[in-house]
Design a protein around this motif. Sequence first.
Motif, PDB file in Angstrom:
ATOM      1  N   LEU A 113      35.761 -49.933   4.102  1.00 29.94           N
ATOM      2  CA  LEU A 113      35.739 -49.584   5.519  1.00 29.94           C
ATOM      3  C   LEU A 113      37.115 -49.125   5.988  1.00 29.94           C
ATOM      4  CD1 LEU A 113      34.403 -49.471   8.292  1.00 29.94           C
ATOM      5  CD2 LEU A 113      34.930 -51.902   8.564  1.00 29.94           C
ATOM      6  N   LEU A 114      38.153 -49.871   5.653  1.00 30.59           N
ATOM      7  CA  LEU A 114      39.496 -49.510   6.095  1.00 30.59           C
ATOM      8  C   LEU A 114      39.941 -48.180   5.497  1.00 30.59           C
ATOM      9  CD1 LEU A 114      39.478 -52.338   7.293  1.00 30.59           C
ATOM     10  CD2 LEU A 114      41.783 -52.685   6.399  1.00 30.59           C
ATOM     11  N   ASN A 115      39.591 -47.942   4.236  1.00 28.86           N
ATOM     12  CA  ASN A 115      39.957 -46.673   3.602  1.00 28.86           C
ATOM     13  C   ASN A 115      39.282 -45.486   4.274  1.00 28.86           C
ATOM     14  OD1 ASN A 115      41.622 -47.918   1.752  1.00 28.86           O
ATOM     15  ND2 ASN A 115      40.140 -47.885   0.080  1.00 28.86           N
ATOM     16  N   LEU A 116      38.046 -45.672   4.713  1.00 27.72           N
ATOM     17  CA  LEU A 116      37.324 -44.591   5.384  1.00 27.72           C
ATOM     18  C   LEU A 116      37.880 -44.339   6.785  1.00 27.72           C
ATOM     19  CD1 LEU A 116      33.659 -45.436   4.311  1.00 27.72           C
ATOM     20  CD2 LEU A 116      35.128 -43.635   3.404  1.00 27.72           C
ATOM     21  N   VAL A 117      38.173 -45.416   7.514  1.00 30.00           N
ATOM     22  CA  VAL A 117      38.751 -45.260   8.851  1.00 30.00           C
ATOM     23  C   VAL A 117      40.126 -44.599   8.763  1.00 30.00           C
ATOM     24  CG1 VAL A 117      39.651 -46.497  10.868  1.00 30.00           C
ATOM     25  CG2 VAL A 117      37.462 -47.173   9.848  1.00 30.00           C
ATOM     26  N   GLY A 118      40.891 -44.963   7.744  1.00 23.51           N
ATOM     27  CA  GLY A 118      42.233 -44.411   7.588  1.00 23.51           C
ATOM     28  C   GLY A 118      42.291 -43.053   6.919  1.00 23.51           C
ATOM     29  N   GLY A 119      41.134 -42.492   6.558  1.00 21.49           N
ATOM     30  CA  GLY A 119      41.112 -41.172   5.942  1.00 21.49           C
ATOM     31  C   GLY A 119      41.592 -41.145   4.507  1.00 21.49           C
ATOM     32  N   LEU A 120      41.559 -42.304   3.837  1.00 22.83           N
ATOM     33  CA  LEU A 120      41.955 -42.365   2.429  1.00 22.83           C
ATOM     34  C   LEU A 120      40.784 -42.078   1.495  1.00 22.83           C
ATOM     35  CD1 LEU A 120      44.212 -45.559   2.511  1.00 22.83           C
ATOM     36  CD2 LEU A 120      44.968 -43.177   2.446  1.00 22.83           C
ATOM     37  N   ASP A 121      39.581 -42.077   2.033  1.00 18.23           N
ATOM     38  CA  ASP A 121      38.379 -41.817   1.248  1.00 18.23           C
ATOM     39  C   ASP A 121      37.359 -41.140   2.144  1.00 18.23           C
ATOM     40  OD1 ASP A 121      36.662 -41.760  -0.896  1.00 18.23           O
ATOM     41  OD2 ASP A 121      36.352 -43.932  -1.007  1.00 18.23           O
ATOM     42  N   ARG A 122      36.334 -40.559   1.527  1.00 24.03           N
ATOM     43  CA  ARG A 122      35.295 -39.849   2.266  1.00 24.03           C
ATOM     44  C   ARG A 122      33.983 -40.630   2.212  1.00 24.03           C
ATOM     45  NH1 ARG A 122      37.254 -35.187   5.060  1.00 24.03           N
ATOM     46  NH2 ARG A 122      38.856 -34.212   3.774  1.00 24.03           N
ATOM     47  N   PRO A 123      33.263 -40.704   3.334  1.00 24.99           N
ATOM     48  CA  PRO A 123      31.981 -41.409   3.337  1.00 24.99           C
ATOM     49  C   PRO A 123      30.858 -40.523   2.807  1.00 24.99           C
ATOM     50  CG  PRO A 123      32.407 -40.557   5.518  1.00 24.99           C
ATOM     51  CD  PRO A 123      33.614 -40.197   4.682  1.00 24.99           C
ATOM     52  N   ASP A 124      29.718 -41.141   2.524  1.00 27.74           N
ATOM     53  CA  ASP A 124      28.516 -40.399   2.156  1.00 27.74           C
ATOM     54  C   ASP A 124      27.638 -40.134   3.363  1.00 27.74           C
ATOM     55  OD1 ASP A 124      28.717 -40.193  -0.827  1.00 27.74           O
ATOM     56  OD2 ASP A 124      28.902 -42.359  -0.611  1.00 27.74           O
ATOM     57  N   GLY A 125      27.992 -40.702   4.501  1.00 28.17           N
ATOM     58  CA  GLY A 125      27.255 -40.468   5.739  1.00 28.17           C
ATOM     59  C   GLY A 125      27.972 -41.122   6.888  1.00 28.17           C
ATOM     60  N   GLY A 126      27.690 -40.637   8.083  1.00 27.66           N
ATOM     61  CA  GLY A 126      28.314 -41.204   9.268  1.00 27.66           C
ATOM     62  C   GLY A 126      29.596 -40.490   9.661  1.00 27.66           C
ATOM     63  N   HIS A 127      30.206 -40.975  10.737  1.00 28.45           N
ATOM     64  CA  HIS A 127      31.374 -40.314  11.308  1.00 28.45           C
ATOM     65  C   HIS A 127      32.437 -41.327  11.713  1.00 28.45           C
ATOM     66  CE1 HIS A 127      29.024 -36.594  11.574  1.00 28.45           C
ATOM     67  NE2 HIS A 127      28.032 -37.365  11.995  1.00 28.45           N
ATOM     68  N   VAL A 128      33.707 -40.892  11.604  1.00 26.36           N
ATOM     69  CA  VAL A 128      34.847 -41.675  12.082  1.00 26.36           C
ATOM     70  C   VAL A 128      35.699 -40.758  12.952  1.00 26.36           C
ATOM     71  CG1 VAL A 128      36.954 -42.919  11.468  1.00 26.36           C
ATOM     72  CG2 VAL A 128      34.918 -43.157  10.045  1.00 26.36           C
ATOM     73  N   VAL A 129      36.043 -41.237  14.142  1.00 26.05           N
ATOM     74  CA  VAL A 129      36.945 -40.512  15.034  1.00 26.05           C
ATOM     75  C   VAL A 129      38.113 -41.436  15.366  1.00 26.05           C
ATOM     76  CG1 VAL A 129      37.229 -39.378  17.263  1.00 26.05           C
ATOM     77  CG2 VAL A 129      35.063 -39.151  16.019  1.00 26.05           C
ATOM     78  N   VAL A 130      39.339 -40.961  15.160  1.00 28.33           N
ATOM     79  CA  VAL A 130      40.552 -41.724  15.465  1.00 28.33           C
ATOM     80  C   VAL A 130      41.422 -40.896  16.399  1.00 28.33           C
ATOM     81  CG1 VAL A 130      42.667 -42.757  14.538  1.00 28.33           C
ATOM     82  CG2 VAL A 130      40.526 -42.976  13.270  1.00 28.33           C
TER      83      VAL A 130
ATOM     84  N   GLU B  45      41.516 -51.244  29.526  1.00 25.58           N
ATOM     85  CA  GLU B  45      40.731 -50.192  30.118  1.00 25.58           C
ATOM     86  C   GLU B  45      40.803 -48.948  29.257  1.00 25.58           C
ATOM     87  OE1 GLU B  45      42.262 -49.657  34.027  1.00 25.58           O
ATOM     88  OE2 GLU B  45      41.577 -51.609  34.753  1.00 25.58           O
ATOM     89  N   GLY B  46      39.945 -47.961  29.592  1.00 28.84           N
ATOM     90  CA  GLY B  46      39.965 -46.697  28.872  1.00 28.84           C
ATOM     91  C   GLY B  46      39.002 -46.693  27.703  1.00 28.84           C
ATOM     92  N   GLY B  47      38.879 -45.520  27.095  1.00 25.55           N
ATOM     93  CA  GLY B  47      37.948 -45.346  25.997  1.00 25.55           C
ATOM     94  C   GLY B  47      38.501 -45.851  24.685  1.00 25.55           C
ATOM     95  N   PRO B  48      37.667 -45.863  23.646  1.00 21.03           N
ATOM     96  CA  PRO B  48      38.094 -46.369  22.341  1.00 21.03           C
ATOM     97  C   PRO B  48      39.076 -45.444  21.642  1.00 21.03           C
ATOM     98  CG  PRO B  48      35.883 -45.453  22.212  1.00 21.03           C
ATOM     99  CD  PRO B  48      36.254 -45.458  23.663  1.00 21.03           C
ATOM    100  N   LEU B  49      39.979 -46.027  20.877  1.00 21.01           N
ATOM    101  CA  LEU B  49      40.862 -45.239  20.020  1.00 21.01           C
ATOM    102  C   LEU B  49      40.140 -44.870  18.728  1.00 21.01           C
ATOM    103  CD1 LEU B  49      43.917 -44.271  19.668  1.00 21.01           C
ATOM    104  CD2 LEU B  49      44.055 -46.183  18.061  1.00 21.01           C
TER     105      LEU B  49
END
Length: 244
Positions: free
Chosen positions: A66-83, A16-20
């Motif tokens: 993908l994993l590097n962007l989610v983990g904040g090891l690299d920056r994307p050229d578009g879009g958003h990640v929230v952790v 249950e609950g929202g996404p991490l």
Amino acid sequence: MKQQVTDNGTERAPGEGGPLVTVDGLRKVYRTGPKEVVALHDVSFAAYPGELIAVRGRSGSGKTTLLNLVGGLDRPDGGHVVVAGHPVTEMPETALLELRRDVIGFIFQSFGLVPVLSAAENVGIPLRLARTPVAEREERVSMLLSMVGLEKHANQRPYELSGGQQQRVAVARALANRPRLLVADEPTGQLDSQTGRQIMQLLRAVVRSEGVTALVATHDPSLITLADRVLELHDGTFLPPPTP
């Protein structure tokens, strides 16, 4: 509990609950002179607490990006990640350092252990960086080594351990600061199939016992069955989930 898929093809996570983790419209382009290679294109998904997600795809499909962007090891050229409520793609580097220290644990294919340190000392590195009191640090290290089945190997250095044992140390180190998200990039890539499956089973057990979320990139089809959900990348884009 296995992942359920709704009628419109969206994923419904266990618990249950929202996404991490929330990923929305992620795009990454690598440029070499005039040439552009689109590594990720319009990638979106959500990951929930207590869920182990396998990210599958051929070499070059965009898993590591993908994993590097989610983990904040690299920056994307578009879009958003929230952790865990943190807007990863908008945060300054100083804030990202704190996020990677306190919220995200990383496990790599190459183990990444410090060769001159013992297993216990390797596990304790994040706790030293966080200036955890000695008694508390030693108790946490001992508990983690016991969790991964290496309590009798605390004083051994990496070269005295097998590949599977080294990866277990790496798993324990990734859990040292009680992260809410585990990011594992091909964690079984250097291991034989039996040892690789043991490591994947360990990660699944950790997800359950610690209540964390895990994103695991793997190309090994034998490990996919251990995940709650599988996201398949093809040329930087997720393939649609199979029809129930």
